[in-house]
Write an enzyme that holds these catalytic residues in place. Sequence first.
Site, PDB file in Angstrom:
ATOM      1  N   ASP A  10       0.854  -1.190   0.000  1.00 29.55           N
ATOM      2  CA  ASP A  10       0.000   0.000   0.000  1.00 29.55           C
ATOM      3  C   ASP A  10       0.885   1.234   0.000  1.00 29.55           C
ATOM      4  O   ASP A  10       1.810   1.332   0.808  1.00 29.55           O
ATOM      5  CB  ASP A  10      -0.882  -0.038   1.260  1.00 29.55           C
ATOM      6  N   ASN A  12      -0.626   4.515  -0.121  1.00 31.68           N
ATOM      7  CA  ASN A  12      -1.322   5.747   0.305  1.00 31.68           C
ATOM      8  C   ASN A  12      -2.055   5.603   1.637  1.00 31.68           C
ATOM      9  O   ASN A  12      -2.880   6.439   1.991  1.00 31.68           O
ATOM     10  CB  ASN A  12      -2.293   6.218  -0.791  1.00 31.68           C
ATOM     11  N   ASP A  19      -4.373   3.607   2.732  1.00 28.82           N
ATOM     12  CA  ASP A  19      -5.795   3.241   2.870  1.00 28.82           C
ATOM     13  C   ASP A  19      -5.976   1.757   3.190  1.00 28.82           C
ATOM     14  O   ASP A  19      -7.092   1.248   3.214  1.00 28.82           O
ATOM     15  CB  ASP A  19      -6.590   3.633   1.618  1.00 28.82           C
ATOM     16  N   ASP A  62      -1.625  -1.145  -3.897  1.00 33.31           N
ATOM     17  CA  ASP A  62      -1.978  -0.349  -5.082  1.00 33.31           C
ATOM     18  C   ASP A  62      -0.803  -0.295  -6.076  1.00 33.31           C
ATOM     19  O   ASP A  62       0.279  -0.838  -5.804  1.00 33.31           O
ATOM     20  CB  ASP A  62      -2.417   1.062  -4.667  1.00 33.31           C
ATOM     21  N   ASP A  93      -4.722  -9.804 -16.091  1.00 34.97           N
ATOM     22  CA  ASP A  93      -5.736 -10.831 -15.899  1.00 34.97           C
ATOM     23  C   ASP A  93      -6.924 -10.489 -16.797  1.00 34.97           C
ATOM     24  O   ASP A  93      -7.465  -9.378 -16.708  1.00 34.97           O
ATOM     25  CB  ASP A  93      -6.169 -10.831 -14.423  1.00 34.97           C
ATOM     26  N   GLU A 109      -6.344 -20.219 -17.515  1.00 36.82           N
ATOM     27  CA  GLU A 109      -6.714 -20.907 -16.276  1.00 36.82           C
ATOM     28  C   GLU A 109      -7.802 -21.908 -16.653  1.00 36.82           C
ATOM     29  O   GLU A 109      -8.898 -21.509 -17.051  1.00 36.82           O
ATOM     30  CB  GLU A 109      -7.233 -19.913 -15.229  1.00 36.82           C
ATOM     31  N   ASP A 157      -5.806 -18.410  -5.059  1.00 36.28           N
ATOM     32  CA  ASP A 157      -6.968 -19.255  -4.745  1.00 36.28           C
ATOM     33  C   ASP A 157      -6.587 -20.473  -3.918  1.00 36.28           C
ATOM     34  O   ASP A 157      -7.447 -21.327  -3.641  1.00 36.28           O
ATOM     35  CB  ASP A 157      -7.615 -19.763  -6.042  1.00 36.28           C
TER      36      ASP A 157
HETATM   37  C1  NOJ Z   1     -10.637 -17.855 -10.913  1.00 34.86           C
HETATM   38  C2  NOJ Z   1      -9.969 -16.805 -10.096  1.00 34.86           C
HETATM   39  O1  NOJ Z   1      -8.638 -17.159  -9.903  1.00 34.86           O
HETATM   40  C3  NOJ Z   1     -10.754 -16.700  -8.805  1.00 34.86           C
HETATM   41  O2  NOJ Z   1     -10.094 -15.911  -7.851  1.00 34.86           O
HETATM   42  C4  NOJ Z   1     -12.130 -16.180  -9.127  1.00 34.86           C
HETATM   43  O3  NOJ Z   1     -12.924 -16.226  -7.964  1.00 34.86           O
HETATM   44  C5  NOJ Z   1     -12.808 -17.027 -10.211  1.00 34.86           C
HETATM   45  N1  NOJ Z   1     -11.938 -17.377 -11.282  1.00 34.86           N
HETATM   46  C6  NOJ Z   1     -13.966 -16.275 -10.805  1.00 34.86           C
HETATM   47  O4  NOJ Z   1     -13.503 -15.247 -11.620  1.00 34.86           O
END
Ligand code: NOJ
Length: 547
Positions: free
Chosen positions: A21, A23, A25, A29, A98, A258, A323
């Site tokens: 971070d 700033n 908050d 960022d 992404d 992915e 994840d």
């Molecule tokens: C895969 C992403 O890595 C995950 O974080 C997200 O919740 C789901 N796709 C939905 O976009």
Amino acid sequence: MERSWWKEAVIYQVYLRSFQDSNGDGVGDIGGIIQRLDYLQKLGVTVLWLNPCYPSPDVDNGYDISDYCGISPKFGTLDQFDELLRQVHARGMKLIMDLVVNHTSDQHPWFQQSRSSKENPYRDYYIWRKGKNGAPPNNWGSHFTPSVWEYDPATDEYYLHLFAKEQPDLNWENPEVRQQVWKIMRFWLDKGVDGFRMDVINLIKKPEGLPDSPLPATCAEGYTFDCDLYANNPGLTDFYREMKREVLDHYPVMTVGETAKVTPEFALDYVGEPERLLSMVFHFQIVELRDNFTWGGFKAIQRKWVDALWSKGWSSQFLQNHDQPRCVSVYGDDGEYHVQSAKMLGTLLHTLPGTPYVYQGEELGMTNTAFTSIDQYNDINAKFDYQELLAKGKTPEQALAVLNRYSRDHARTPMQWTDGSNAGFTEGQPWLMVNPNYPAINAEQQENDPDSVLNYYRALIRLRKEHPVMVYGEFQEYEPEREDVYLYTRSLDGERWLIALNLTGRPVEAKRPVEGEYQVLLANYPDPDVQGESLHLRPWEAVICCL
Ligand code: NOJ
């Protein structure tokens, strides 16, 4: 084998809301990433993958996008993004974004239009169906809610969302939707970004007719989460082909898909030469082992992928991401052998075939956090799973125990930079709790310790950059059935390297797979014992030798 920068890359995943971070908050960022570019450059990584940084209501931490061509004010401005990209490139690194186009946010103007009436020109941007006798159109279960269908009283129809109800799925059958996606991609590529990580990109093609899943219910409410039915459907590669023709062929970029539920056979359709629709994919077969994880299972999966893809298509390696829980806590030992096992895992990641992805903090051996209450979790998935576990009769303690094993929030706690307040992540209140072990595990301390995990990762990355054998070398495994050691060689143009890994917290012995003198290139203990009849490996020992 054709050589490419993205095969030789070491990719570093920046989950920016937890990175730095700038700033006060409490949210990481773009300014924070810029401040830390020296650190990343010194680590040696060559590509940064930025998790979504677009405007978003943040129901799923940025994976619900309301404007694809902007930067969320939480993270900065488009000008700051341009500056980041400029500085990344000036340091000889690359940056990938992404791309989240299976679904949008329900706040995206397309969806706002789409839900406003059946006649609206955007209606067909999403997947709308009539209900069946007052119930949803089919029995599909969603990732973050019981059903994938949400009823919208305004037009008396349901829309489909494979994730949260605030993440409606786009209708990829509509050519206009595809054109919009190509436009978004060109917007970022024209700025000079070097490619995309493509979110759930093998779910964009829904099965013809949206048939019920034949499997029994998986949630308390009676719906069936059946990812095999949602993923890898016939016709998917036609979308990829169009994307390649319309966009990717015109830029010198990389892509990583992915792809849940992808097998090597499906993967070959996506990454197989010469068509190579995507540069590589992430598969989840190791993650799917979960409670049944064994190193034998891990090795068998690696073998299967190498056998299927070798010289036919490229692959990736990751041990964690935003994840997944922290890899040292899952596959290693985050107690007594924390440092040794984190280094062993790093060795594995950088020496198995495929492009390695390092997730922020992994290079410090960051661990899972002991969350003690559901209120400490932020993740929509954790909250849904918790409610489901309670509905299935688990006590709150039992439900928390499950979350503490698998929660995505383990990976999302702030980066541990120093032993100062909030681990040096922010001067404000961090959006997610800092792991209390930051006084012991942090970058500043590791910077000054030649034996730290951080310095070991630097050495691994340097080796990989200097020696093509680590990237392109043929893979041969020895004693594949053993659960306690992992032995393999990588060979290229007369050069041959042996990687010997102890997969346990006790000493192990293994037959030397190849005769002759071994020159140790890197190891996580001093003076490895590799010259005698057998290799003697200490707990979690990792040795890379030149034969
Ligand atoms: C895969 C992403 O890595 C995950 O974080 C997200 O919740 C789901 N796709 C939905 O976009």
